[in-house]
Motif scaffolding. Sequence first.
Motif, PDB file in Angstrom:
ATOM      1  N   ASN A  68       1.549   3.020  -2.074  1.00  0.00           N
ATOM      2  CA  ASN A  68       0.448   2.313  -2.719  1.00  0.00           C
ATOM      3  C   ASN A  68      -0.827   2.297  -1.891  1.00  0.00           C
ATOM      4  OD1 ASN A  68       2.014   1.855  -4.944  1.00  0.00           O
ATOM      5  ND2 ASN A  68       2.432  -0.299  -4.512  1.00  0.00           N
ATOM      6  N   ARG A  69      -0.744   2.758  -0.635  1.00  0.00           N
ATOM      7  CA  ARG A  69      -1.960   2.886   0.185  1.00  0.00           C
ATOM      8  C   ARG A  69      -2.670   4.222  -0.056  1.00  0.00           C
ATOM      9  NH1 ARG A  69       0.785   0.020   4.638  1.00  0.00           N
ATOM     10  NH2 ARG A  69       1.435   2.014   5.532  1.00  0.00           N
ATOM     11  N   ILE A  70      -2.038   5.134  -0.797  1.00  0.00           N
ATOM     12  CA  ILE A  70      -2.664   6.427  -1.067  1.00  0.00           C
ATOM     13  C   ILE A  70      -3.676   6.269  -2.195  1.00  0.00           C
ATOM     14  CG2 ILE A  70      -2.279   8.774  -1.901  1.00  0.00           C
ATOM     15  CD1 ILE A  70       0.522   8.639  -0.676  1.00  0.00           C
ATOM     16  N   PRO A  71      -4.959   6.529  -1.962  1.00  0.00           N
ATOM     17  CA  PRO A  71      -5.942   6.462  -3.039  1.00  0.00           C
ATOM     18  C   PRO A  71      -5.558   7.437  -4.153  1.00  0.00           C
ATOM     19  CG  PRO A  71      -7.048   6.553  -0.922  1.00  0.00           C
ATOM     20  CD  PRO A  71      -5.597   6.853  -0.665  1.00  0.00           C
ATOM     21  N   GLY A  72      -5.589   6.967  -5.378  1.00  0.00           N
ATOM     22  CA  GLY A  72      -5.180   7.785  -6.508  1.00  0.00           C
ATOM     23  C   GLY A  72      -3.820   7.397  -7.046  1.00  0.00           C
ATOM     24  N   TRP A  87      -5.270  16.250  -5.099  1.00  0.00           N
ATOM     25  CA  TRP A  87      -5.362  15.675  -3.757  1.00  0.00           C
ATOM     26  C   TRP A  87      -4.303  14.575  -3.568  1.00  0.00           C
ATOM     27  CZ3 TRP A  87     -11.375  14.927  -2.875  1.00  0.00           C
ATOM     28  CH2 TRP A  87     -11.967  16.199  -2.831  1.00  0.00           C
ATOM     29  N   THR A  88      -4.106  13.792  -4.599  1.00  0.00           N
ATOM     30  CA  THR A  88      -3.094  12.735  -4.512  1.00  0.00           C
ATOM     31  C   THR A  88      -1.708  13.350  -4.344  1.00  0.00           C
ATOM     32  OG1 THR A  88      -4.477  11.374  -5.974  1.00  0.00           O
ATOM     33  CG2 THR A  88      -2.221  10.644  -5.619  1.00  0.00           C
ATOM     34  N   CYS A 117      -6.260  14.583  -9.022  1.00  0.00           N
ATOM     35  CA  CYS A 117      -4.814  14.354  -8.894  1.00  0.00           C
ATOM     36  C   CYS A 117      -4.149  15.352  -7.945  1.00  0.00           C
ATOM     37  CB  CYS A 117      -4.150  14.378 -10.267  1.00  0.00           C
ATOM     38  SG  CYS A 117      -4.299  15.954 -11.142  1.00  0.00           S
ATOM     39  N   ASN A 164      -2.380   8.003 -17.455  1.00  0.00           N
ATOM     40  CA  ASN A 164      -2.170   8.549 -16.122  1.00  0.00           C
ATOM     41  C   ASN A 164      -1.041   9.573 -16.111  1.00  0.00           C
ATOM     42  OD1 ASN A 164      -4.157   6.835 -14.951  1.00  0.00           O
ATOM     43  ND2 ASN A 164      -2.684   5.145 -14.944  1.00  0.00           N
ATOM     44  N   ASP A 168       0.613   2.931  -8.890  1.00  0.00           N
ATOM     45  CA  ASP A 168       1.773   2.162  -8.445  1.00  0.00           C
ATOM     46  C   ASP A 168       2.971   3.106  -8.426  1.00  0.00           C
ATOM     47  OD1 ASP A 168       3.407  -0.012  -7.644  1.00  0.00           O
ATOM     48  OD2 ASP A 168       2.211  -1.384  -8.867  1.00  0.00           O
TER      49      ASP A 168
END
Length: 224
Positions: A191-195, A142-143, A140, A170, A198
């Motif tokens: 929403n394109r960020i892995p992790g 990194w996100t 998380c 989450n 929504d």
Amino acid sequence: MNLKQLAAIKAVEMIEDGMKVGLGTGSTAYWAIQEIGRRVKEEGLRIETVATSQASEDLARELEIPILPFSEIPHLDLTIDGADEVDPQLNLIKGGGGALLREKIVASNSDKLIIIVDESKSVETLGAFALPVEVVPFACEWTLAALERLGCKPEWRVKDGEQFVTDNGNYIADCRIERIEDAPLLEQQLNRIPGVVDNGLFIDMASIVIVACSDGTIDVRNRK
């Protein structure tokens, strides 16, 4: 009677016998569930419901509102929920109660999404309310860093001195953006960020927004 309750009562008038209804989450949805419970008890309203959070499900069961498993309701006639902000195009920020993912799943499977707010939630441009983003715990940090690179100024939500955990297990990162110039674009970028599971931007989803005003009037806004 407070403004949230006034808006909730107006929304619940739209529920008819035989409908399948989604129950939202939060302080405004609480009043809608209370009013649905009153109609079930006093008017014999016959409906089937699903809930967007454990808290809403528990309240519905307490009021003897029929709750069904999602597997038994393929689609909903309408969902009644609150919002943290609503703009003139009826785009929303939701997730202040921490149930944004479940709320979005339920809303997207409803013929109508009816949003109930008081006038303080009506804004010209979204963003003054911190935008919630639901993030999986794995890596998380990194996100969160990716959200920072996007310029979102994220902070982990904390409750009772501990990191807030959603009903899905989450985390929530509240993003201090202040002014969202292009909400549809930001929704896609997040929403394109892995992790990222929504985010709390609900774009082109609300069918009707019911605004309770301090002078006692009700402003009903329909999507054009």
